[in-house]
Design a protein around this motif. Structure first.
Motif, PDB file in Angstrom:
ATOM      1  N   ASN A 136      -0.948   4.707   5.640  1.00 61.00           N
ATOM      2  CA  ASN A 136       0.184   3.831   4.599  1.00 61.00           C
ATOM      3  C   ASN A 136       1.332   4.506   4.547  1.00 61.00           C
ATOM      4  OD1 ASN A 136      -0.445   6.082   2.879  1.00 61.00           O
ATOM      5  ND2 ASN A 136      -1.738   4.818   1.547  1.00 61.00           N
ATOM      6  N   PHE A 137       1.819   5.333   5.547  1.00 57.87           N
ATOM      7  CA  PHE A 137       3.134   5.639   5.771  1.00 57.87           C
ATOM      8  C   PHE A 137       3.888   4.791   6.770  1.00 57.87           C
ATOM      9  CE2 PHE A 137       6.400   8.455   7.490  1.00 57.87           C
ATOM     10  CZ  PHE A 137       7.185   8.968   6.505  1.00 57.87           C
ATOM     11  N   TYR A 138       5.081   4.170   6.168  1.00 57.65           N
ATOM     12  CA  TYR A 138       5.871   3.465   6.969  1.00 57.65           C
ATOM     13  C   TYR A 138       6.715   4.188   7.726  1.00 57.65           C
ATOM     14  CZ  TYR A 138       8.870  -0.256   8.924  1.00 57.65           C
ATOM     15  OH  TYR A 138       9.420  -1.061   9.738  1.00 57.65           O
TER      16      TYR A 138
ATOM     17  N   THR B  53       8.206  -4.325   1.951  1.00 56.65           N
ATOM     18  CA  THR B  53       7.211  -5.048   2.283  1.00 56.65           C
ATOM     19  C   THR B  53       6.005  -4.551   2.622  1.00 56.65           C
ATOM     20  OG1 THR B  53       8.919  -6.818   2.965  1.00 56.65           O
ATOM     21  CG2 THR B  53       6.476  -7.182   3.552  1.00 56.65           C
ATOM     22  N   PHE B  54       5.880  -3.418   3.334  1.00 57.43           N
ATOM     23  CA  PHE B  54       4.583  -2.866   3.995  1.00 57.43           C
ATOM     24  C   PHE B  54       4.061  -2.158   2.714  1.00 57.43           C
ATOM     25  CE2 PHE B  54       2.737   1.260   5.271  1.00 57.43           C
ATOM     26  CZ  PHE B  54       1.784   0.995   6.121  1.00 57.43           C
ATOM     27  N   LYS B  55       4.481  -1.526   1.732  1.00 59.92           N
ATOM     28  CA  LYS B  55       4.184  -0.738   0.563  1.00 59.92           C
ATOM     29  C   LYS B  55       3.497  -2.021  -0.402  1.00 59.92           C
ATOM     30  CE  LYS B  55       3.619   3.169  -1.881  1.00 59.92           C
ATOM     31  NZ  LYS B  55       3.196   4.182  -1.129  1.00 59.92           N
ATOM     32  N   ALA B  56       4.353  -2.875  -0.626  1.00 55.67           N
ATOM     33  CA  ALA B  56       3.903  -3.984  -1.532  1.00 55.67           C
ATOM     34  C   ALA B  56       2.613  -4.418  -1.149  1.00 55.67           C
ATOM     35  CB  ALA B  56       5.073  -5.066  -1.560  1.00 55.67           C
ATOM     36  N   ASN B  57       2.404  -4.891   0.348  1.00 57.31           N
ATOM     37  CA  ASN B  57       1.087  -5.340   0.723  1.00 57.31           C
ATOM     38  C   ASN B  57      -0.130  -4.324   0.568  1.00 57.31           C
ATOM     39  OD1 ASN B  57       2.452  -7.675   1.818  1.00 57.31           O
ATOM     40  ND2 ASN B  57       2.692  -7.032   3.682  1.00 57.31           N
ATOM     41  N   GLN B  58       0.431  -2.909   0.931  1.00 69.43           N
ATOM     42  CA  GLN B  58      -0.840  -1.988   0.457  1.00 69.43           C
ATOM     43  C   GLN B  58      -1.388  -1.874  -0.831  1.00 69.43           C
ATOM     44  OE1 GLN B  58      -2.063   0.653   2.566  1.00 69.43           O
ATOM     45  NE2 GLN B  58      -0.896  -0.206   4.325  1.00 69.43           N
ATOM     46  N   MET B  59      -0.296  -2.417  -1.887  1.00 71.83           N
ATOM     47  CA  MET B  59      -0.567  -2.412  -3.164  1.00 71.83           C
ATOM     48  C   MET B  59      -1.038  -3.556  -3.579  1.00 71.83           C
ATOM     49  SD  MET B  59       2.928  -0.591  -4.564  1.00 71.83           S
ATOM     50  CE  MET B  59       2.643  -0.767  -6.271  1.00 71.83           C
ATOM     51  N   GLY B  60      -0.978  -4.795  -2.612  1.00 71.80           N
ATOM     52  CA  GLY B  60      -1.772  -6.016  -3.133  1.00 71.80           C
ATOM     53  C   GLY B  60      -1.025  -7.339  -3.419  1.00 71.80           C
ATOM     54  N   PHE B  61       0.162  -6.910  -3.410  1.00 75.02           N
ATOM     55  CA  PHE B  61       1.068  -8.220  -3.621  1.00 75.02           C
ATOM     56  C   PHE B  61       2.113  -8.367  -2.502  1.00 75.02           C
ATOM     57  CE2 PHE B  61       3.196  -4.648  -5.382  1.00 75.02           C
ATOM     58  CZ  PHE B  61       4.659  -4.709  -5.525  1.00 75.02           C
ATOM     59  N   GLU B  62       2.783  -9.202  -2.861  1.00 76.23           N
ATOM     60  CA  GLU B  62       3.960  -9.782  -1.854  1.00 76.23           C
ATOM     61  C   GLU B  62       5.322  -9.665  -2.375  1.00 76.23           C
ATOM     62  OE1 GLU B  62       3.416 -13.576  -0.279  1.00 76.23           O
ATOM     63  OE2 GLU B  62       1.327 -12.978   0.520  1.00 76.23           O
TER      64      GLU B  62
ATOM     65  N   LEU C 101      11.957   3.885  -4.846  1.00 72.70           N
ATOM     66  CA  LEU C 101      11.686   2.319  -4.733  1.00 72.70           C
ATOM     67  C   LEU C 101      10.289   2.347  -4.914  1.00 72.70           C
ATOM     68  CD1 LEU C 101      13.798   1.874  -1.603  1.00 72.70           C
ATOM     69  CD2 LEU C 101      14.006   0.616  -3.935  1.00 72.70           C
ATOM     70  N   TRP C 102       9.210   3.403  -4.551  1.00 71.00           N
ATOM     71  CA  TRP C 102       8.004   3.313  -4.820  1.00 71.00           C
ATOM     72  C   TRP C 102       7.441   3.065  -6.050  1.00 71.00           C
ATOM     73  CZ3 TRP C 102       8.425   1.769  -0.436  1.00 71.00           C
ATOM     74  CH2 TRP C 102       8.628   2.169   0.736  1.00 71.00           C
TER      75      TRP C 102
ATOM     76  N   GLU D  99       5.736   0.152  -8.381  1.00 72.26           N
ATOM     77  CA  GLU D  99       4.629   0.022  -9.321  1.00 72.26           C
ATOM     78  C   GLU D  99       5.159  -0.597 -10.809  1.00 72.26           C
ATOM     79  OE1 GLU D  99       1.683   1.519  -9.227  1.00 72.26           O
ATOM     80  OE2 GLU D  99       1.914   2.990  -7.610  1.00 72.26           O
ATOM     81  N   LYS D 100       6.034  -0.566 -11.179  1.00 70.60           N
ATOM     82  CA  LYS D 100       6.786  -1.513 -12.233  1.00 70.60           C
ATOM     83  C   LYS D 100       6.804  -2.865 -12.062  1.00 70.60           C
ATOM     84  CE  LYS D 100       9.580   2.268 -14.150  1.00 70.60           C
ATOM     85  NZ  LYS D 100      10.920   2.569 -14.707  1.00 70.60           N
ATOM     86  N   LEU D 101       7.217  -3.257 -10.834  1.00 67.70           N
ATOM     87  CA  LEU D 101       7.224  -4.741 -10.536  1.00 67.70           C
ATOM     88  C   LEU D 101       5.746  -5.146 -10.274  1.00 67.70           C
ATOM     89  CD1 LEU D 101       9.957  -4.609  -7.830  1.00 67.70           C
ATOM     90  CD2 LEU D 101      10.241  -5.131 -10.396  1.00 67.70           C
TER      91      LEU D 101
END
Length: 233
Positions: free
Chosen positions: A19-21, A172-181, A201-202, A206-208
């Motif tokens: 999960n590292f871009y 986009t990659f991190k958001a997908n890892q967290m389960g949202f788009e 940004l990470w 989390e807040k978003l």
């Protein structure tokens, strides 16, 4: 060096190689994976500016070591008071040791000598050492000449910053890892109006994610503006 039980540390399950871009840093990941597997360098020194993922990669090394059945240890130095060097006791027996922000040892003669002794014993056992800093090894103000020399052993790798298109892809990659788009358009908006370093940004993601779940709304730009205004971001 007197043997003692090393300080405890916890793996960060969300900081792995998967999960590292990487952007332009795929070669660095390959070198780290080969190091842990015993097919690459015995020592690697990562360097680059704050927020480029050095801590993540060191944690990922420890996670990879665990998967391979190896013992590992991670510690991050800070610019506040250093811990007692006695913490190094017993670390020479650990298969993979990762020290983050190693530049904070510079100028402390007690720590420099203690680290020099640890380095020699750990290396003599054939174990792997991975270090990180904000500067290249030669640019760190280590006073002990023999330690400065040893920091230059092995492979020194500079982490390359992400270009803007890669930062958007990373969001986009991190958001997908967290389960949202999050759309590329929304990602571009965040880069323009918020922060550009990945750590910030990470934290924002989390807040978003929480705000999106609470409001049951997609992350459109009007909604992003509302969230940022409400949170005084």
């Amino acid at each position: 060096m007197a043997k003692q039980l090393p300080l405890h540390f916890e793996f960060r399950a969300n900081q792995t190689f998967n999960n590292f871009y990487p952007g332009d840093n795929q070669e660095i990941i390959t070198h780290l994976q080969n190091c842990i597997a015993g097919t690459g360098e015995q020592q690697i020194f990562l360097w680059g500016k704050h927020g480029q993922g050095k801590s993540h990669l060191l944690q990922a090394c420890c996670c990879q070591a665990y998967i391979l059945g190896l013992s590992s240890f991670f510690f991050s130095f800070s610019n506040s008071a250093l811990p007692d060097p006695i913490m190094l006791g017993g670390l020479d027996e650990i298969d993979v040791v990762c020290f983050d922000n190693i530049e904070h040892l510079a100028g402390n003669p007690t720590w420099e000598m203690a680290f020099f002794n640890f380095f020699n014993q750990h290396r003599d056992r054939g174990h792997k050492l991975i270090l990180s800093a904000h500067r290249a090894p030669n640019d760190i103000a280590i006073q002990l000449p023999d330690l400065k020399t040893r920091l230059n052993w092995g492979l020194a790798l500079k982490i390359q910053p992400l270009a803007d298109h890669d930062r958007i892809a990373a969001l986009t990659f991190k958001a997908n890892q967290m389960g949202f788009e999050i759309s590329p358009k929304a990602g571009r908006f965040l880069l323009t109006h918020y922060a550009r370093d990945l750590a910030s940004l990470w934290a924002l993601l989390e807040k978003l994610d929480q705000a999106s779940l609470a409001a049951k709304r997609k992350l459109t730009i009007p909604f992003l503006k509302q969230i940022m205004d409400d949170n005084h971001v």
